[in-house]
Motif scaffolding. Structure first.
Motif, PDB file in Angstrom:
ATOM      1  N   ILE A   1      -9.902 -39.119  42.588  1.00  0.00           N
ATOM      2  CA  ILE A   1      -9.024 -37.923  43.007  1.00  0.00           C
ATOM      3  C   ILE A   1      -7.785 -38.199  43.639  1.00  0.00           C
ATOM      4  O   ILE A   1      -6.543 -37.516  43.508  1.00  0.00           O
TER       5      ILE A   1
ATOM      6  N   LYS B   1      -4.238 -31.694  41.614  1.00  0.00           N
ATOM      7  CA  LYS B   1      -5.589 -31.765  41.963  1.00  0.00           C
ATOM      8  C   LYS B   1      -6.794 -31.052  41.259  1.00  0.00           C
ATOM      9  O   LYS B   1      -7.667 -31.220  40.891  1.00  0.00           O
TER      10      LYS B   1
ATOM     11  N   ASP C   1      -0.434 -34.983  43.991  1.00  0.00           N
ATOM     12  CA  ASP C   1      -0.975 -34.520  45.435  1.00  0.00           C
ATOM     13  C   ASP C   1      -0.195 -33.077  45.355  1.00  0.00           C
ATOM     14  O   ASP C   1      -0.126 -32.543  46.319  1.00  0.00           O
TER      15      ASP C   1
ATOM     16  N   TYR D   1      -4.513 -38.868  41.863  1.00  0.00           N
ATOM     17  CA  TYR D   1      -3.778 -37.854  41.165  1.00  0.00           C
ATOM     18  C   TYR D   1      -2.788 -37.278  41.933  1.00  0.00           C
ATOM     19  O   TYR D   1      -2.600 -37.395  43.202  1.00  0.00           O
TER      20      TYR D   1
ATOM     21  N   ARG E   1      -9.732 -31.950  39.111  1.00  0.00           N
ATOM     22  CA  ARG E   1     -11.141 -31.598  39.333  1.00  0.00           C
ATOM     23  C   ARG E   1     -11.803 -31.228  37.949  1.00  0.00           C
ATOM     24  O   ARG E   1     -12.963 -31.465  37.678  1.00  0.00           O
TER      25      ARG E   1
END
Ligand SMILES: Nc1ncnc2c1ncn2[C@@H]1O[C@H](COP(=O)(O)OP(=O)(O)OP(=O)(O)O)[C@@H](O)[C@H]1O
Ligand SMILES: [Mg+2]
Length: 384
Positions: free
Chosen positions: A52, A62, A57, A55, A66
């Motif tokens: 994560i 994000k 920001d 990726y 997810r």
């Protein structure tokens, strides 16, 4: 952590595409050389990191990461999803992600086999294209607006031109009968004694004469508006023209309870203008200010480089945006019953435009009006 077989390891490491594997806890288990290069990490530094972190920001970046991670944990493939990642130095890297889940012996998802294709260059080109298209659309919209404005101006000019021709024709036809009525009434008034006319008859004749004169004034204005009245230009002191216009209007202003004041700059350059026409403009502006119920009217003049700016400011009833937008339309008047012909401002505008000048209005209903007249400098050299 799964250890690839030696020959598979070099195949994996030397692959020209970024390959990596993540575990169900979201940490990177394996990443090849190209994956490290792509995201700017020294060899081995990606291992163990939560994916994560890599990726973009942004909230959207994000959230998307997810969702994809959940998809992987549910054992589903990811095929060519485009994502924005963040390189170690903060650079944005766009990738196309293809990923399939690898299951353990029990059939549970254990890790991913993921391939990243760098699509940053294409994304940038698309962004550039989008921006260029947007700029183009803005330019087209701007040109369209300009075109609409100049079409409107053209329509206005055409309307004025045809109106001017028609009005000039009518004015010409009416001029002679009005002249005859005026002459007859004046003769009758002169011979009132001989004819035995009483006071009421005299007053009626006087009214007839006054109204004929008003008709002549309107006809002259219409002819001027249609460009039929000759005008000669000479180097002129605009302040003298303003003073003369004020002298002409002072009595009218006094009758209506308005006070006229002027603040004239002493250093105005002489301008090549038709003094009679510009005087008429000031008379029109001053009369309008009086007719707007003003108690104070101020005329200012100042130098603008080689030209002159004159401002007529009143504290009268002002005008709505609707009235202000139609101010220069011929025959537009809100004083139809008060004897307004609605030609004053359109004639003034015509005169000022013919002098390459501008006439601007600023008005607040209930507070007053400011009309600004700008005339450019003389283009002909002053005679020596
Ligand atoms: N200083 C001002 N304050 C408020 N309203 C104004 C002013 N000047 C012009 N107007 C408005 O603009 C209209 C048009 O003005 P314009 O001078 O062209 O015609 P008019 O004064 O009505 O008639 P005319 O000048 O032919 O006697 C006026 O009827 C008035 O409503
Ligand atoms: Mg007027």
């Amino acid at each position: 952590m799964p250890e690839p077989h030696e020959s598979y390891k070099s195949f994996f490491d030397d692959a020209p595409l970024a390959c990596f594997s993540i575990g169900v806890d979201g940490r990177i288990l394996l990443a090849n050389r190209r994956a490290h290069e792509l995201l700017g990490y020294p060899p081995g530094e990606l291992i163990g990191r939560p994916v994560i972190e890599l990726y973009a920001d942004t909230d959207a970046g994000k959230r998307r990461a997810r969702q994809l991670f959940e998809r992987f944990r549910n054992g589903r493939r990811i095929d060519g999803e485009e994502l924005e990642m963040r390189a170690r130095d903060g650079r944005s890297v766009w990738v196309s992600l293809a990923s399939s889940p690898i299951r353990d012996r029990r059939g549970d998802v254990a890790r991913s086999r993921s391939i990243l294709v760098d699509v940053t260059a294409r994304k940038r080109a698309e962004d550039d294209l989008r921006r260029a298209r947007q700029r183009l659309e803005e330019q087209v919209a701007e040109r369209t607006r300009e075109l609409a404005a100049s079409n409107e101006k053209l329509r206005q000019v055409e309307r004025l031109a045809s109106l001017g021709t028609l009005a000039a024709g009518i004015a010409h036809e009416i001029n002679n009968p009005i002249g005859a009525i005026l002459l007859l009434a004046a003769n009758a008034l002169e011979s009132a004694g001989e004819l035995g006319l009483d006071e009421r008859c005299r007053q009626t004749l006087e009214k007839i004469i006054a109204n004929c004169q008003r008709c002549h004034e309107i006809i002259r204005a219409v002819r001027q508006f249609a460009g039929l009245e000759p005008s000669t230009r000479e180097l002129t002191d605009v302040n003298a023209v303003i003073r003369s216009a004020i002298d002409w209007t002072r009595g009218y202003a006094r009758q209506h309870g308005a006070e006229l004041r002027c603040e004239l700059a002493p250093d105005l350059p002489p301008l090549l203008i038709s003094p009679a026409e510009i005087e008429q403009v000031f008379v029109n502006l001053l009369r309008n200010a009086v007719e707007a119920g003003s108690s104070r009217i101020r005329v200012r003049s100042e130098r603008t480089g080689g030209g002159v700016r004159a401002v007529v400011e009143d504290d009268g009833r002002g005008m709505s945006d609707e009235v202000a937008s139609r101010l220069f339309d011929p025959f537009f008047t809100t004083r139809r019953h008060g004897g307004g012909s609605g030609l004053g401002m359109s004639i003034s505008h015509g005169i000022v435009s013919a002098h390459d000048g501008t006439l601007r209005v600023a008005s607040t209903p209930g507070r007053g009006t400011t009309i600004t007249l700008e005339l450019p400098g003389a283009t002909r050299p002053e005679p020596t």
